[in-house]
Design an enzyme around this catalytic site. Structure first.
Site, PDB file in Angstrom:
ATOM      1  N   ALA A   1      -2.932  38.309   2.279  1.00 12.87           N
ATOM      2  CA  ALA A   1      -3.777  38.944   1.272  1.00 12.87           C
ATOM      3  C   ALA A   1      -5.061  39.405   1.962  1.00 12.87           C
ATOM      4  O   ALA A   1      -5.466  38.836   2.971  1.00 12.87           O
ATOM      5  CB  ALA A   1      -4.092  37.956   0.160  1.00 12.87           C
ATOM      6  N   THR A   2      -5.681  40.423   1.398  1.00 13.17           N
ATOM      7  CA  THR A   2      -6.794  41.018   2.138  1.00 13.17           C
ATOM      8  C   THR A   2      -8.155  40.865   1.458  1.00 13.17           C
ATOM      9  O   THR A   2      -8.776  39.837   1.621  1.00 13.17           O
ATOM     10  CB  THR A   2      -6.499  42.477   2.477  1.00 13.17           C
ATOM     11  OG1 THR A   2      -5.962  43.148   1.326  1.00 13.17           O
ATOM     12  CG2 THR A   2      -5.466  42.574   3.578  1.00 13.17           C
ATOM     13  N   THR A   3      -8.636  41.813   0.676  1.00 16.80           N
ATOM     14  CA  THR A   3     -10.061  41.840   0.341  1.00 16.80           C
ATOM     15  C   THR A   3     -10.380  41.327  -1.065  1.00 16.80           C
ATOM     16  O   THR A   3      -9.793  41.778  -2.053  1.00 16.80           O
ATOM     17  CB  THR A   3     -10.605  43.277   0.484  1.00 16.80           C
ATOM     18  OG1 THR A   3     -10.255  43.759   1.792  1.00 16.80           O
ATOM     19  CG2 THR A   3     -12.106  43.310   0.327  1.00 16.80           C
TER      20      THR A   3
END
Length: 279
Positions: free
Chosen positions: A56-58
């Site tokens: 997962a990123t931001t």
């Protein structure tokens, strides 16, 4: 799991019926430690954890007048590939708090579910809500227990926010992979696109703004992150996929509807086109 019902009588094991700690994690560590994420062992032969678990990123968080907002993009990556375009990374922790995850998605989602259960268990045992600082500390303890997995490359970096019932304000807490807990003020971001999102937050956030303005700021910060970070997904009007945005105030946790996020995203695009930023 080592705990199971007695199939001859239908009764739960005695461990379930004895008075004990208000921490479900402590109970699990004593009676079924193999069920804790941090006690998992990496399969032999895996050299790149990114190929084993999507990331997962931001995630961004910011305070507004009367509460706190958390928002996350919807993309998950596995190395250079897009593993998912619609993963959700922001969740209610309980009625008055929310948590977002960056890092190893599978471990992060499991950690969130365990954290939700931890807070629910405490409330049932103690008959009251844990304080917001207490919730933040519990999450830090759970992250420290996940350190063996983090050392193998499967780290989770959450962002936690909630409404402090005692102080009457929204508060934000960030963490590192070892369980270090830090209170942030005004706004913060984690994940691969956070360097761009945090730059946008510094310019857009203002003291005293309401929840509606905070939603606009969060979506624009994620838009900036997606513009420069390939692992962050922007609003996808074709597929109808938009960031998950949630507020927490004295009225509790509330997820903003996709229709509203779509409207805000379209407004941001129109403003940037007018200024010539999309040429």
């Amino acid at each position: 799991m080592t705990l199971s019902a007695d199939h001859t009588t239908g009764r739960l094991p005695d461990a379930f019926l004895r008075p004990g700690s208000s921490s479900f994690v402590d109970f699990l560590a004593e009676h079924a430690p193999d069920r804790l994420p941090g006690n998992r062992v990496m399969p032999a032969g895996v050299t790149d954890p990114a190929t084993l678990s999507p990331h997962a990123t931001t995630i961004v968080a910011l305070t507004f007048d009367g509460g706190v907002l958390l928002a996350g993009d919807r993309r998950a990556t596995a190395g250079p590939m897009i593993a998912s375009r619609s993963i959700e990374k922001v969740f209610p922790a309980d009625e008055y708090s929310a948590v977002g995850i960056a890092g190893s998605a599978g471990i992060g989602l499991e950690l969130v579910r365990l954290f939700q259960l931890e807070l629910e268990h405490y409330e049932k045992i103690e008959g009251s809500l844990l304080s917001l600082t207490g919730k933040a500390n519990r999450l830090a303890t759970m992250l420290r227990a996940n350190l063996p997995m983090a050392m193998q490359g499967l780290a989770v970096v959450p962002l936690f926010g909630g409404y402090d019932l005692a102080q009457g304000v929204g508060r934000i807490f960030s963490y590192d992979a070892t369980g270090g807990r830090y209170e942030e003020h005004e706004h913060h971001g984690v994940g691969s696109g956070s360097i761009f999102a945090r730059g946008a937050l510094k310019k857009l956030w203002r003291r005293g703004m309401d929840a509606e303005a905070a939603v606009h700021v969060a979506v624009e910060a994620l838009y900036d992150a997606a513009d420069d970070d390939s692992a962050t997904g922007g609003p996808d009007t074709v597929r109808g996929i938009f960031p998950v945005v949630a507020t927490v105030s004295e009225d509790g946790y509330q997820r903003i509807e996709d229709a509203e996020i779509s409207r805000v995203a379209e407004q941001i695009v129109a403003q940037r086109r007018e200024r010539g930023h999309l040429a």
